[in-house]
Design a protein around this motif. Structure first.
Motif, PDB file in Angstrom:
ATOM      1  N   ALA A 230      27.177 -21.129  50.324  1.00 43.57           N
ATOM      2  CA  ALA A 230      26.534 -22.149  51.313  1.00 43.57           C
ATOM      3  C   ALA A 230      27.602 -23.449  51.381  1.00 43.57           C
ATOM      4  CB  ALA A 230      25.245 -22.379  50.990  1.00 43.57           C
ATOM      5  N   GLY A 231      28.023 -23.833  50.362  1.00 43.13           N
ATOM      6  CA  GLY A 231      28.987 -24.912  50.418  1.00 43.13           C
ATOM      7  C   GLY A 231      30.154 -24.899  50.782  1.00 43.13           C
ATOM      8  N   PHE A 232      30.656 -23.658  50.779  1.00 39.66           N
ATOM      9  CA  PHE A 232      32.039 -23.336  51.137  1.00 39.66           C
ATOM     10  C   PHE A 232      32.581 -23.852  52.329  1.00 39.66           C
ATOM     11  CE2 PHE A 232      34.792 -20.214  53.152  1.00 39.66           C
ATOM     12  CZ  PHE A 232      36.057 -20.776  52.603  1.00 39.66           C
ATOM     13  N   PRO A 233      31.742 -23.484  53.557  1.00 38.97           N
ATOM     14  CA  PRO A 233      32.109 -23.733  54.829  1.00 38.97           C
ATOM     15  C   PRO A 233      32.222 -25.394  55.253  1.00 38.97           C
ATOM     16  CG  PRO A 233      30.640 -22.123  55.128  1.00 38.97           C
ATOM     17  CD  PRO A 233      30.487 -22.649  53.806  1.00 38.97           C
ATOM     18  N   GLU A 234      31.729 -25.985  54.458  1.00 38.86           N
ATOM     19  CA  GLU A 234      31.669 -27.727  54.678  1.00 38.86           C
ATOM     20  C   GLU A 234      32.936 -28.327  54.129  1.00 38.86           C
ATOM     21  OE1 GLU A 234      29.529 -31.277  52.237  1.00 38.86           O
ATOM     22  OE2 GLU A 234      28.119 -29.688  53.310  1.00 38.86           O
ATOM     23  N   ALA A 235      33.934 -27.487  53.440  1.00 38.13           N
ATOM     24  CA  ALA A 235      35.172 -27.990  52.905  1.00 38.13           C
ATOM     25  C   ALA A 235      35.898 -26.905  52.624  1.00 38.13           C
ATOM     26  CB  ALA A 235      35.396 -29.090  52.049  1.00 38.13           C
ATOM     27  N   PRO A 236      36.148 -25.886  53.715  1.00 40.72           N
ATOM     28  CA  PRO A 236      36.779 -24.435  53.318  1.00 40.72           C
ATOM     29  C   PRO A 236      38.325 -24.621  52.599  1.00 40.72           C
ATOM     30  CG  PRO A 236      36.881 -24.939  55.583  1.00 40.72           C
ATOM     31  CD  PRO A 236      36.075 -26.049  54.931  1.00 40.72           C
ATOM     32  N   LEU A 237      39.144 -25.654  52.954  1.00 33.99           N
ATOM     33  CA  LEU A 237      40.294 -25.693  52.435  1.00 33.99           C
ATOM     34  C   LEU A 237      40.466 -26.182  51.187  1.00 33.99           C
ATOM     35  CD1 LEU A 237      42.712 -26.643  55.492  1.00 33.99           C
ATOM     36  CD2 LEU A 237      42.431 -24.352  54.353  1.00 33.99           C
ATOM     37  N   LEU A 238      39.849 -27.493  50.710  1.00 29.67           N
ATOM     38  CA  LEU A 238      40.097 -28.159  49.593  1.00 29.67           C
ATOM     39  C   LEU A 238      38.729 -28.095  48.751  1.00 29.67           C
ATOM     40  CD1 LEU A 238      42.238 -31.237  50.620  1.00 29.67           C
ATOM     41  CD2 LEU A 238      42.837 -29.074  49.561  1.00 29.67           C
ATOM     42  N   GLY A 239      37.634 -27.718  49.247  1.00 31.60           N
ATOM     43  CA  GLY A 239      36.350 -27.669  48.506  1.00 31.60           C
ATOM     44  C   GLY A 239      35.823 -29.196  48.353  1.00 31.60           C
ATOM     45  N   SER A 240      34.884 -29.291  47.730  1.00 31.69           N
ATOM     46  CA  SER A 240      33.974 -30.642  47.202  1.00 31.69           C
ATOM     47  C   SER A 240      34.680 -31.330  46.283  1.00 31.69           C
ATOM     48  CB  SER A 240      32.547 -30.084  47.084  1.00 31.69           C
ATOM     49  OG  SER A 240      32.517 -29.429  45.747  1.00 31.69           O
ATOM     50  N   GLY A 241      35.442 -30.848  45.420  1.00 32.05           N
ATOM     51  CA  GLY A 241      36.346 -31.527  44.523  1.00 32.05           C
ATOM     52  C   GLY A 241      35.973 -30.778  43.240  1.00 32.05           C
TER      53      GLY A 241
END
Length: 300
Positions: free
Chosen positions: A200-211
């Motif tokens: 679910a969290g992947f689409p929010e920052a698809p290229l670099l992620g949440s860190g």
């Protein structure tokens, strides 16, 4: 910062230990130290509630070991592979018996924490190694024996689920732990929640992620209301699936880099065998333990 430090140390190691003899000395030192770690883990089971040297008392006998049993078991899974490789290198020397004794210690420390993921990885590694070794044997009986090993291991796992009260399952802690698993088991319920949050969290920052190391942030945002009181030892700092955690915290670029690490391992093993720097049995050991650890990382 710690991950970057590990990367630098790994690079220095690669540039320093460049000959087969150098790597063998390094692996021998690693194996000896890890055998000592296994002794401490075994003592924690034999002497629950007591502090050992700088190690605090284990929380409980089934989960004791330095003190995270899941991480220790995965760590010792790799050490078993290193020990097998050292035994192969010295199989015609008296030191092979010393290596066998240390392997027995490491295996005992590996089994006692009753970690399911690492034990499934170990069984997979042994099964794959046996299948590859079957091509090496010339006699028909040896080939049949090698092919029969993964069949027997698969049967043991199947019997563990079908008839969990059998004596073998009760005698082997990881099998007993495995027999308790079901779709309603708290471990799986919590794991599924972790994996859903990662996706679910992947689409929010698809290229670099949440860190890196930020899975806890992702989980907090996409928590689906899992009743953690059913599993009080659960922590939401990890996705407990290496690929999903890489996807969630480092995005597609990080996942590709992570996959490249595994691809480079396969390439190194292939080149070593092609250039005759690795024997078939060495390829079998490295490939088997690599696949076993890969499986462990998806379930730990």
């Amino acid at each position: 910062v710690i991950s970057l430090l590990y990367g630098v140390l790994f690079y220095i190691g690669l540039r320093t230990f460049i000959s087969a003899n150098d790597w063998e000395k390094l692996f021998a030192a690693i194996f000896a130290v890890r055998a000592a770690v296994s002794v401490i883990a075994i003592l924690q089971h034999l002497l629950p509630g007591r502090a050992l040297l700088w190690i605090p008392p284990a929380r409980s006998v089934p989960t004791s070991s330095l003190p995270n049993s899941g991480l220790l078991a995965g760590y010792l899974l790799i050490i078993l592979g290193i020990g097998a490789w050292l035994w192969h290198r010295h199989r015609r020397s008296w030191s092979s018996w010393l290596i066998v004794g240390l392997l027995a210690l490491v295996f005992t420390g590996f089994v006692l924490p009753a970690n399911r993921a690492s034990f499934l990885g170990f069984l997979t590694a042994v099964g794959i190694a046996a299948l590859v070794a079957a091509f090496r044997f010339s006699s028909r009986s040896a080939k049949l024996f090698a092919v029969g090993v993964p069949v027997v291991l698969a049967a043991i796992v199947a019997i563990t689920f079908i008839y969990p009260a059998n004596p073998l399952t009760r005698a082997v802690p990881p099998l007993e732990s495995l027999s308790l698993i079901s779709l309603q088991h708290p471990t799986l319920v919590v794991r599924f929640a972790y994996w859903r949050a990662a996706l679910a969290g992947f689409p929010e920052a698809p290229l670099l992620g949440s860190g890196p190391e930020n899975f806890g942030v992702v989980f907090t945002r996409y928590d689906s209301g899992v009743p953690f009181e059913s599993m009080p030892s659960a922590y939401e700092d990890r996705a407990h699936n290496a690929f999903l955690e890489a996807l969630s915290t480092t995005g597609l670029l990080g996942l590709l880099a992570y996959c490249a690490v595994w691809g480079s391992l396969v390439l190194c093993i292939y080149r070593g065998y092609r250039d005759r720097q690795l024997e078939l049995m060495e390829v079998t050991i490295f490939a088997g333990i690599g696949i076993g650890y890969f499986l462990y990382l998806q379930l730990w």
